[in-house]
Design an enzyme around this catalytic site. Structure first.
Site, mmCIF file in Angstrom:
data_model
loop_
_atom_site.group_PDB
_atom_site.id
_atom_site.type_symbol
_atom_site.label_atom_id
_atom_site.label_comp_id
_atom_site.label_asym_id
_atom_site.label_seq_id
_atom_site.Cartn_x
_atom_site.Cartn_y
_atom_site.Cartn_z
ATOM 1 N N GLU A 38 0.872 -1.177 0.000
ATOM 2 C CA GLU A 38 0.000 0.000 0.000
ATOM 3 C C GLU A 38 0.914 1.234 0.000
ATOM 4 O O GLU A 38 1.945 1.240 0.685
ATOM 5 C CB GLU A 38 -0.821 -0.076 1.308
ATOM 6 N N LYS A 110 -9.705 1.333 -1.756
ATOM 7 C CA LYS A 110 -9.848 0.677 -0.435
ATOM 8 C C LYS A 110 -11.215 0.956 0.189
ATOM 9 O O LYS A 110 -11.611 2.124 0.358
ATOM 10 C CB LYS A 110 -8.724 1.176 0.477
ATOM 11 N N CYS A 143 -4.829 -3.728 2.713
ATOM 12 C CA CYS A 143 -4.515 -3.726 4.146
ATOM 13 C C CYS A 143 -5.717 -4.023 5.034
ATOM 14 O O CYS A 143 -6.210 -5.140 5.059
ATOM 15 C CB CYS A 143 -3.833 -2.407 4.522
ATOM 16 N N VAL A 170 0.345 -2.147 10.703
ATOM 17 C CA VAL A 170 0.978 -1.722 11.957
ATOM 18 C C VAL A 170 0.478 -2.565 13.134
ATOM 19 O O VAL A 170 1.190 -2.741 14.115
ATOM 20 C CB VAL A 170 0.745 -0.216 12.237
#
Ligand code: ACM
Length: 264
Positions: A38, A110, A143, A170
């Site tokens: 991404e 997205k 993601c 993350v």
């Protein structure tokens, strides 16, 4: 086919440097499909809308998509890559493109925005898409879309064999969760994450966890990258294995669904 990912160390704002590095590596590898992270060329932690404006591009007419199209043609390779997209009417999307030996193929925006992406980007309006290519049926999610099982299910119901998954992870959960997503849908996934740290504009630091991976339709992790190194990993997969949705002579994972009961 030979498929895999390039786990990058993207430096925020250094689009020319980040893009050039990827292009140089793509010049020398032999692959059929490679997935990039991404926002692979721009970095992730935007601090204001001016930064988003400066780093976003039109699709397919922007510099990044054009460069990916060119290298796809030259190296005979399909590429899925994430980038911030701007539109003629002034919207921004967290998008991914699919390019191939014949040029630009498609765009996905997205659907499920994560954290401060909501400050700058519009929720995707393309819906989940699958492209029937010479190397197999390729779907895309980006993601945080993984956290919503409907994303991969929708792609599987459209016939996706390989789910390309550009990411900037993350949180720690995704690498161990993709096997379940793949198992319940009987598809391959290729998650391309990045490494490194961004700590911009006084915001809390974001450490990207690497661990890009390829998972098979049996839910097994075929290969997983490190959490802290740039890596290109390419392996042989046969997308046709994803066509088999039966798990025994009585059960078929897609045909046994009970959508009549999945209502509130
Ligand atoms: C994410 O969706 N970039 C965590």
């Amino acid at each position: 086919m030979k498929a895999g990912f390039y786990q990058t160390e993207t430096l925020f704002g250094e689009k020319d440097r980040n893009l050039q590095r990827v292009l140089e590596r793509l010049e020398v590898i032999k692959a059929d499909l490679i997935v990039l992270p991404e926002f692979f060329a721009t970095g992730y932690q935007f601090t204001d809308i001016e930064e988003v404006e400066a780093l976003s591009e039109l699709v397919p007419d922007g510099m990044t998509t054009k460069a990916l199209v060119e290298i796809s043609r030259k190296r005979d390779i399909f590429i899925v890559a994430g980038l911030p997209e701007k539109t003629e009417d002034g919207r921004y999307y967290n998008s991914a493109v699919l390019t191939g030996p014949d040029g630009f193929i498609g765009l996905y925006r997205k659907s499920h925005l994560f954290f401060e992406e909501k400050l700058f980007f519009s929720p995707g309006d393309t819906g989940f898409r699958v492209w029937d290519t010479d190397i197999g049926k390729i779907g895309i999610m980006i993601c945080f879309d993984w956290f919503f099982p409907e994303s991969m299910r929708t792609l599987a119901l459209q016939g996706a064999e390989v789910v390309a998954h550009p990411a900037n992870l993350v949180l720690p959960y995704c690498p161990d969760s993709m096997p379940t997503r793949c198992l319940e849908n009987r598809v391959f996934s290729i998650t391309a994450n990045r490494i490194g740290l961004e700590k911009r504009g006084g915001k809390p630091p974001l450490r990207f966890i690497g661990q890009s991976e390829v998972v098979g339709p049996d839910g097994k992790i075929i290969v997983r990258a490190s959490s802290d190194k740039e890596e290109i990993i390419l392996i042989d997969i046969d997308p046709k294995e994803a066509k088999e949705k039966r798990i025994n002579q009585f059960n078929d994972l897609l045909l046994d669904r009970r959508p009549d009961l999945y209502r509130l």
